[in-house]
Design a protein around this motif. Structure first.
Motif, PDB file in Angstrom:
ATOM      1  N   ASP A  33       0.784  -1.238   0.000  1.00 15.61           N
ATOM      2  CA  ASP A  33       0.000   0.000   0.000  1.00 15.61           C
ATOM      3  C   ASP A  33       0.814   1.284   0.000  1.00 15.61           C
ATOM      4  O   ASP A  33       0.264   2.367  -0.130  1.00 15.61           O
ATOM      5  N   PHE A  34       2.115   1.160   0.237  1.00 14.98           N
ATOM      6  CA  PHE A  34       2.910   2.385   0.376  1.00 14.98           C
ATOM      7  C   PHE A  34       4.377   2.079   0.141  1.00 14.98           C
ATOM      8  O   PHE A  34       4.759   0.912  -0.013  1.00 14.98           O
ATOM      9  N   THR A  35       5.170   3.137   0.117  1.00 15.34           N
ATOM     10  CA  THR A  35       6.614   2.983  -0.007  1.00 15.34           C
ATOM     11  C   THR A  35       7.244   3.271   1.352  1.00 15.34           C
ATOM     12  O   THR A  35       6.878   4.249   1.995  1.00 15.34           O
ATOM     13  N   LEU A  36       8.152   2.403   1.755  1.00 12.64           N
ATOM     14  CA  LEU A  36       8.855   2.619   3.018  1.00 12.64           C
ATOM     15  C   LEU A  36      10.288   3.038   2.712  1.00 12.64           C
ATOM     16  O   LEU A  36      10.961   2.403   1.890  1.00 12.64           O
ATOM     17  N   ILE A  37      10.718   4.115   3.342  1.00 15.26           N
ATOM     18  CA  ILE A  37      12.080   4.592   3.116  1.00 15.26           C
ATOM     19  C   ILE A  37      12.805   4.614   4.456  1.00 15.26           C
ATOM     20  O   ILE A  37      12.333   5.224   5.413  1.00 15.26           O
ATOM     21  N   ILE A  38      13.911   3.913   4.522  1.00 14.51           N
ATOM     22  CA  ILE A  38      14.713   3.926   5.752  1.00 14.51           C
ATOM     23  C   ILE A  38      15.907   4.842   5.502  1.00 14.51           C
ATOM     24  O   ILE A  38      16.790   4.518   4.718  1.00 14.51           O
ATOM     25  N   ASP A  39      15.885   6.015   6.122  1.00 15.82           N
ATOM     26  CA  ASP A  39      16.875   7.058   5.848  1.00 15.82           C
ATOM     27  C   ASP A  39      18.113   6.939   6.717  1.00 15.82           C
ATOM     28  O   ASP A  39      19.192   7.349   6.334  1.00 15.82           O
ATOM     29  N   TYR A  40      17.908   6.457   7.923  1.00 17.01           N
ATOM     30  CA  TYR A  40      19.010   6.466   8.881  1.00 17.01           C
ATOM     31  C   TYR A  40      18.803   5.314   9.841  1.00 17.01           C
ATOM     32  O   TYR A  40      17.688   5.059  10.296  1.00 17.01           O
ATOM     33  N   VAL A  41      19.904   4.599  10.123  1.00 11.47           N
ATOM     34  CA  VAL A  41      19.826   3.489  11.063  1.00 11.47           C
ATOM     35  C   VAL A  41      20.733   3.800  12.248  1.00 11.47           C
ATOM     36  O   VAL A  41      21.905   4.155  12.084  1.00 11.47           O
ATOM     37  N   ASP A  44      23.391   1.976  17.843  1.00 12.56           N
ATOM     38  CA  ASP A  44      23.179   0.989  18.903  1.00 12.56           C
ATOM     39  C   ASP A  44      21.792   1.208  19.500  1.00 12.56           C
ATOM     40  O   ASP A  44      21.166   2.239  19.253  1.00 12.56           O
ATOM     41  N   PRO A  45      21.326   0.228  20.273  1.00 16.88           N
ATOM     42  CA  PRO A  45      19.933   0.304  20.721  1.00 16.88           C
ATOM     43  C   PRO A  45      19.624   1.469  21.657  1.00 16.88           C
ATOM     44  O   PRO A  45      18.446   1.794  21.856  1.00 16.88           O
ATOM     45  N   PHE A  46      20.648   2.105  22.191  1.00 16.47           N
ATOM     46  CA  PHE A  46      20.407   3.233  23.101  1.00 16.47           C
ATOM     47  C   PHE A  46      20.562   4.582  22.405  1.00 16.47           C
ATOM     48  O   PHE A  46      20.238   5.617  22.977  1.00 16.47           O
ATOM     49  N   ALA A  47      21.077   4.566  21.192  1.00 13.15           N
ATOM     50  CA  ALA A  47      21.330   5.819  20.467  1.00 13.15           C
ATOM     51  C   ALA A  47      20.008   6.429  19.993  1.00 13.15           C
ATOM     52  O   ALA A  47      18.940   5.829  20.124  1.00 13.15           O
ATOM     53  N   ALA A  48      20.096   7.637  19.441  1.00  6.63           N
ATOM     54  CA  ALA A  48      18.911   8.265  18.847  1.00  6.63           C
ATOM     55  C   ALA A  48      18.302   7.279  17.850  1.00  6.63           C
ATOM     56  O   ALA A  48      19.028   6.623  17.103  1.00  6.63           O
ATOM     57  N   PRO A  49      16.979   7.127  17.844  1.00  3.13           N
ATOM     58  CA  PRO A  49      16.347   6.081  17.041  1.00  3.13           C
ATOM     59  C   PRO A  49      16.531   6.270  15.533  1.00  3.13           C
ATOM     60  O   PRO A  49      16.926   7.333  15.072  1.00  3.13           O
TER      61      PRO A  49
END
Ligand code: ADP
Ligand code: MG
Length: 608
Positions: A33-41, A44-49
């Protein structure tokens, strides 16, 4: 083309690997139904999301064009969608491991409707097909041009990619991204699944408020407070409306005006005229509450806030004393002269201003930013000053007869505000609304006197004028015939430095009242009309942008503000950041100036 299923498999493959391997999922994926764009990963799990976007085509989103046919409506619709996404994401997302694992969230929302980068309406060209089309004009032509009538939606949000310790939880991530996100999109961003009446109310309320705000100048008003408005808030830290025993606002008959707006039709309330307005009354009778509502009447409010139709001139600024602030080369000579040790007040600088010099500075800087603007965004009235005795410096506000006798003028550097407020209005058209329960001296200079009594507004202008003629203050007027010069300053480029150590640009918003700029902490806690951390984040970005593009040792601060604000108006808020961010909100030129003015390293030259 990457699909949802590719992504799911990739996440399964990443299961149990080191967290850094998550970087492999950066990119664009076509979901049904849509396009997903992952811009930034995140690292680590505690860093800014991590930063995600979705693009939902008009066929799926299905919002009728009338919901965004004007700018007011469009901003309100976007605001509504962010709130909806927020609510559904809270219900659906759950904690799934270490740190921020499992989080799906948009930016934090308050009572105001602000233009934000979190949600926008976009003309859709699916991102993944761009490269193919780019090289093939025939295909490009074959594609129907998206009509301006139908827009898709872009939503930017944050995802805490799940981990156990520092290892990837691939299956959990697949659940979040391939199941939860589509569920949130479905429930929050498709018109057919939303309450159409609530959306209509949201956009119509904002449109009406903007319409009213545009009428203020021609009606010669600086503010409008609708009858039945709820002004008090729950607490100093909770800006939702007071629920119990809140007394509705009712205009005194003599100040009542009737305005019209496109959706609601006619609306009655108190019109505060241009000129000098005093708000008087006993302690705890609602004076500051009224002024606070007027301060925030520069913004639109969500339905149910109580202040939806408290409408203020968009160039109204709250002025207060702020001892301890730094000041860079401000001409405060209209108010302060002949300081001890012959310190200049035409180019006043200090690391540590007093109550009165800080308040004089705050006024002169506001006038510099607003009155000297060549391309104001709105309004034909240059500015309105809002002052509350609670946060003003007494010796800046008043100097009574007895004090004039005791301390001769040539030993008092301060020309009190009372002796300049009329000149300011006369010479520059700048109105003032002033809460003053403690001194009747102001009756002489007021055009309108509003009293708050048991949270009810009364108009007492005639009575105050009568008292003023009966009991003369005996004061000598100290302000002269004219207000004086408002001076534009030229910021020295090197004095604004966003770099820190190995970073060229290091800016970070700590709270709604503090921002780190390079190595400098800027305290904006006295800038009371900032309502969101997102505004401050955008201001921080705008300072970096201004430094890069416009602060050149030639341009004056008003010219720099003109240039930055014009770029934002023409190109949108994204123009100020190198990458799309989902946590910026629009601010005014005044608040941008206020942040720049509070950088402790700032140096200026005065324009010749
Ligand atoms: P003042 O500035 O006149 O001293 P405030 O505006 O600070 O008074 O108000 C005093 C208290 O009364 C605050 O706690 C405020 O929330 C409450 N208040 C103000 N206006 C109303 C109202 N219309 N209805 C109920 N409570 C109110
Ligand atoms: Mg008060």
């Amino acid at each position: 083309m990457n699909t949802k299923e590719n992504l799911r498999r990739l996440l399964f493959d990443l299961d149990n690997r080191g967290y850094k391997a998550y970087k492999d999922i950066l990119g664009t994926y076509e979901f049904p139904d849509f396009t997903l764009i992952i811009d930034y990963v995140q690292g680590d799990p505690f860093a800014a999301p991590s930063k995600f976007r979705v693009h939902i085509p008009p066929t799926v989103a299905g919002f009728p064009a009338e919901l965004y046919r004007t700018r007011s409506r469009e901003i309100a619709l976007r605001d509504y969608l962010i709130r909806e996404f927020d609510q559904v994401a809270r219900e659906i997302s759950s904690h799934r491991g270490t740190g921020k694992s499992g989080m799906i969230a948009v930016t934090k929302m308050g009572q105001e409707i602000l233009e934000r980068t979190s949600a926008s309406l976009i003309n859709m060209t699916p991102v993944s097909t761009k490269p193919i089309l780019a090289g093939n004009p025939a295909l490009q032509r074959a594609r129907p041009t998206p009509s301006t009538q139908e827009k898709g939606i872009e939503m930017r949000f944050f995802v805490g990619l799940p981990a156990r310790g520092r290892n990837i939880l691939g299956r959990q991530a697949a659940m979040m991204i391939c199941e939860d996100i589509p569920a949130i999109v479905d429930r929050a961003l498709r018109y057919q699944n939303l309450e159409s009446e609530a959306i209509k109310r949201h956009v119509e309320t904002a449109e009406d408020a903007d319409y009213l705000r545009q009428q203020l100048a021609e009606k010669q008003l600086v503010a409008f407070v609708a009858n039945e408005a709820i002004l008090p808030r729950r607490s100093g830290i909770d800006s939702r409306p007071l629920e119990e025993n809140a007394i509705e606002f009712q205009s005194p008959e003599s100040l009542e005006v009737e305005l019209t707006c496109p959706n609601r039709g006619s609306i009655k309330g108190m019109g505060i005229p241009q000129g000098i307005t005093l708000i008087v009354g006993g302690g705890y009778h609602g004076k500051s509450t009224l002024l606070n509502a007027i301060e925030l009447g520069i913004y639109n409010h969500i339905p149910g806030d109580g202040r939806e139709f408290v409408i203020t001139n968009p160039s109204a600024v709250k002025i207060r004393a702020e001892d301890g602030r730094s000041v860079a080369g401000v001409d405060i000579s209209p108010f302060i002269n002949q300081l001890p040790q012959d310190r200049s007040t035409r180019e006043f600088s200090t690391e540590n201003a007093s109550g009165s010099t800080s308040q004089a500075t705050n006024i002169m800087e506001a006038l510099e930013a607003l009155v000297l603007a060549e391309k104001p965004e709105s309004s034909t009235i240059p500015a309105v000053l809002l002052v509350d005795e609670d946060t003003a410096a007494t010796n800046f506000m008043i100097r009574d007869r007895r004090m004039q006798e005791l301390i001769a003028k040539d030993h008092e550097p301060i020309t009190p505000f009372i002796d300049k407020v009329r000149q300011l209005y006369h010479d520059y058209g700048v109105s003032t609304i002033l809460v003053m329960g403690g001194s009747g001296d102001y009756f002489d200079v007021a055009d309108t006197v509003i009293a708050m009594e048991n949270f009810q507004a009364l108009e007492l202008t005639a009575k105050a004028k009568e008292i003023a003629s009966q009991y003369s203050t005996g004061r000598t007027l100290e302000g002269g015939e004219t207000f004086g010069v408002i001076q534009a300053r030229i910021p020295v480029s090197e004095s604004l430095d966003p770099s820190r150590g190995r970073w060229d640009v290091r800016v970070k918003v700590r709270d709604v009242d503090e921002v780190l700029f390079g190595t400098e902490d800027i305290d904006v806690s006295a800038v009371e009309q900032l309502v969101s951390k997102d505004q401050l984040r955008a201001i921080a970005a705008a300072m970096v942008y201004a430094k890069k593009n416009y602060i050149d040792g030639q341009k004056t601060l008003p010219q720099i503000l003109d240039a930055v604000m014009q770029d934002i108006t023409e190109k949108g808020l994204d123009v100020i950041t190198p990458f799309p961010q989902g946590d910026l909100a629009l601010f005014r030129r005044f608040e941008l100036a206020a942040a720049i003015n509070r950088i402790r390293t700032l140096e200026v030259k005065q324009s010749p």
